[in-house]
Motif scaffolding. Structure first.
Motif, short mmCIF file in Angstrom:
data_model
loop_
_atom_site.label_atom_id
_atom_site.label_comp_id
_atom_site.label_asym_id
_atom_site.label_seq_id
_atom_site.Cartn_x
_atom_site.Cartn_y
_atom_site.Cartn_z
N GLN A 189 89.54 74.13 -5.79
CA GLN A 189 88.79 74.60 -4.63
C GLN A 189 88.78 73.48 -3.60
OE1 GLN A 189 85.00 75.59 -6.38
NE2 GLN A 189 85.65 77.67 -6.85
N THR A 190 88.77 73.88 -2.33
CA THR A 190 88.84 72.88 -1.25
C THR A 190 87.81 73.17 -0.17
OG1 THR A 190 90.46 74.17 0.00
CG2 THR A 190 91.32 72.58 -1.60
N ALA A 191 87.44 72.11 0.52
CA ALA A 191 86.65 72.19 1.75
C ALA A 191 87.18 71.07 2.63
CB ALA A 191 85.17 72.00 1.45
N VAL A 192 87.20 71.29 3.95
CA VAL A 192 87.91 70.34 4.80
C VAL A 192 87.23 70.12 6.14
CG1 VAL A 192 89.43 72.10 5.80
CG2 VAL A 192 90.21 69.76 5.71
N ILE A 193 87.38 68.89 6.63
CA ILE A 193 87.04 68.54 8.00
C ILE A 193 88.34 68.03 8.61
CG2 ILE A 193 85.73 67.01 9.51
CD1 ILE A 193 83.70 66.72 7.23
N ARG A 194 88.69 68.55 9.78
CA ARG A 194 89.93 68.16 10.43
C ARG A 194 89.64 67.67 11.85
NH1 ARG A 194 94.46 72.50 10.98
NH2 ARG A 194 95.71 71.34 9.54
N SER A 195 90.36 66.63 12.25
CA SER A 195 90.32 66.18 13.64
C SER A 195 91.75 65.87 14.05
CB SER A 195 89.44 64.92 13.79
OG SER A 195 90.14 63.77 13.36
N ASP A 196 91.94 65.50 15.30
CA ASP A 196 93.28 65.12 15.75
C ASP A 196 93.77 63.85 15.05
OD1 ASP A 196 93.31 67.28 17.44
OD2 ASP A 196 92.72 66.13 19.22
N ALA A 197 92.83 63.06 14.51
CA ALA A 197 93.17 61.78 13.89
C ALA A 197 93.51 61.89 12.41
CB ALA A 197 92.02 60.80 14.09
N GLY A 198 93.09 62.96 11.73
CA GLY A 198 93.34 63.07 10.30
C GLY A 198 92.61 64.24 9.68
N LEU A 199 92.64 64.26 8.35
CA LEU A 199 92.10 65.36 7.57
C LEU A 199 91.29 64.77 6.42
CD1 LEU A 199 92.59 68.55 7.20
CD2 LEU A 199 94.29 67.86 5.51
N VAL A 200 90.05 65.25 6.25
CA VAL A 200 89.21 64.84 5.12
C VAL A 200 89.03 66.07 4.24
CG1 VAL A 200 86.99 63.92 4.37
CG2 VAL A 200 88.01 63.11 6.51
N ALA A 201 89.49 65.97 2.99
CA ALA A 201 89.45 67.11 2.08
C ALA A 201 88.58 66.80 0.87
CB ALA A 201 90.87 67.45 1.62
N PHE A 202 87.74 67.75 0.52
CA PHE A 202 86.88 67.69 -0.66
C PHE A 202 87.51 68.63 -1.70
CE2 PHE A 202 84.45 66.73 3.06
CZ PHE A 202 83.59 65.71 2.69
N PHE A 203 88.03 68.06 -2.77
CA PHE A 203 88.71 68.84 -3.81
C PHE A 203 87.84 68.95 -5.05
CE2 PHE A 203 92.42 67.14 -1.47
CZ PHE A 203 93.16 68.30 -1.29
N THR A 204 87.82 70.13 -5.66
CA THR A 204 87.21 70.37 -6.96
C THR A 204 88.27 71.01 -7.85
OG1 THR A 204 85.02 70.72 -5.98
CG2 THR A 204 85.36 71.54 -8.23
N PHE A 205 88.59 70.35 -8.95
CA PHE A 205 89.61 70.85 -9.88
C PHE A 205 88.91 71.59 -11.03
CE2 PHE A 205 91.60 67.63 -7.42
CZ PHE A 205 92.86 68.14 -7.17
N LEU A 206 89.14 72.88 -11.13
CA LEU A 206 88.49 73.72 -12.13
C LEU A 206 89.23 73.73 -13.45
CD1 LEU A 206 87.72 76.69 -9.73
CD2 LEU A 206 86.21 74.78 -10.35
N LYS A 207 90.51 73.39 -13.41
CA LYS A 207 91.36 73.33 -14.61
C LYS A 207 92.18 72.04 -14.55
CE LYS A 207 91.91 78.35 -14.88
NZ LYS A 207 92.85 79.47 -14.84
N ASP A 208 92.68 71.61 -15.71
CA ASP A 208 93.60 70.47 -15.72
C ASP A 208 94.74 70.78 -14.76
OD1 ASP A 208 92.00 69.27 -17.62
OD2 ASP A 208 93.38 69.59 -19.27
N PHE A 209 95.22 69.75 -14.07
CA PHE A 209 96.20 69.97 -13.01
C PHE A 209 97.25 68.87 -13.04
CE2 PHE A 209 97.52 69.42 -8.54
CZ PHE A 209 98.02 70.68 -8.30
N GLU A 210 98.50 69.29 -12.98
CA GLU A 210 99.63 68.35 -12.87
C GLU A 210 100.06 68.30 -11.41
OE1 GLU A 210 101.21 66.40 -15.17
OE2 GLU A 210 99.74 67.03 -16.67
#
Length: 112
Positions: free
Chosen positions: A23-44
């Motif tokens: 699951q993701t949530a994000v803040i974006r600006s012209d300078a970059g991207l800040v992403a909040f990630f939540t991994f619900l299952k093991d992930f490769e």
């Protein structure tokens, strides 16, 4: 600890991974991207590269290979991935990370 509602209410990213895995949530600006990630299952996370990225583990565990170095990151640990350096790894279910990308368009933001 779950992210607060005001963060989970941010727009989601259109990532190439199923929503029942991450699951993701994000803040974006012209300078970059800040992403909040939540991994619900093991992930490769396959090896890949892009512009610079910095991240910190809030909860859980990430085994990350950056260039030639593999390290396990736990809550409070941060990592810095230089632009163009190949990286990938394994992320355990229940992990929450905050990643900051140099590229504001690293992933598209989903329309609500």
């Amino acid at each position: 600890m779950a992210y607060p509602d005001f963060i989970t209410d941010f727009p989601a990213l259109d990532v190439p991974f199923p929503e029942d895995v991450v699951q993701t949530a994000v803040i974006r600006s012209d300078a970059g991207l800040v992403a909040f990630f939540t991994f619900l299952k093991d992930f490769e996370l396959p090896l890949h590269s892009h512009k610079a990225q910095w991240g910190t583990v809030i909860e859980g565990e990430v085994e990350l290979t950056i260039g030639e170095e593999t390290k396990t990151y736990r809550p409070g640990d941060s990592y810095s991935i230089p632009s163009g350096v190949e990286h990938g790894g394994t992320i355990k279910a229940g992990t929450r990370v905050i990643d900051v990308f140099e590229e504001p368009d690293r992933y598209p933001v989903k329309s609500k």
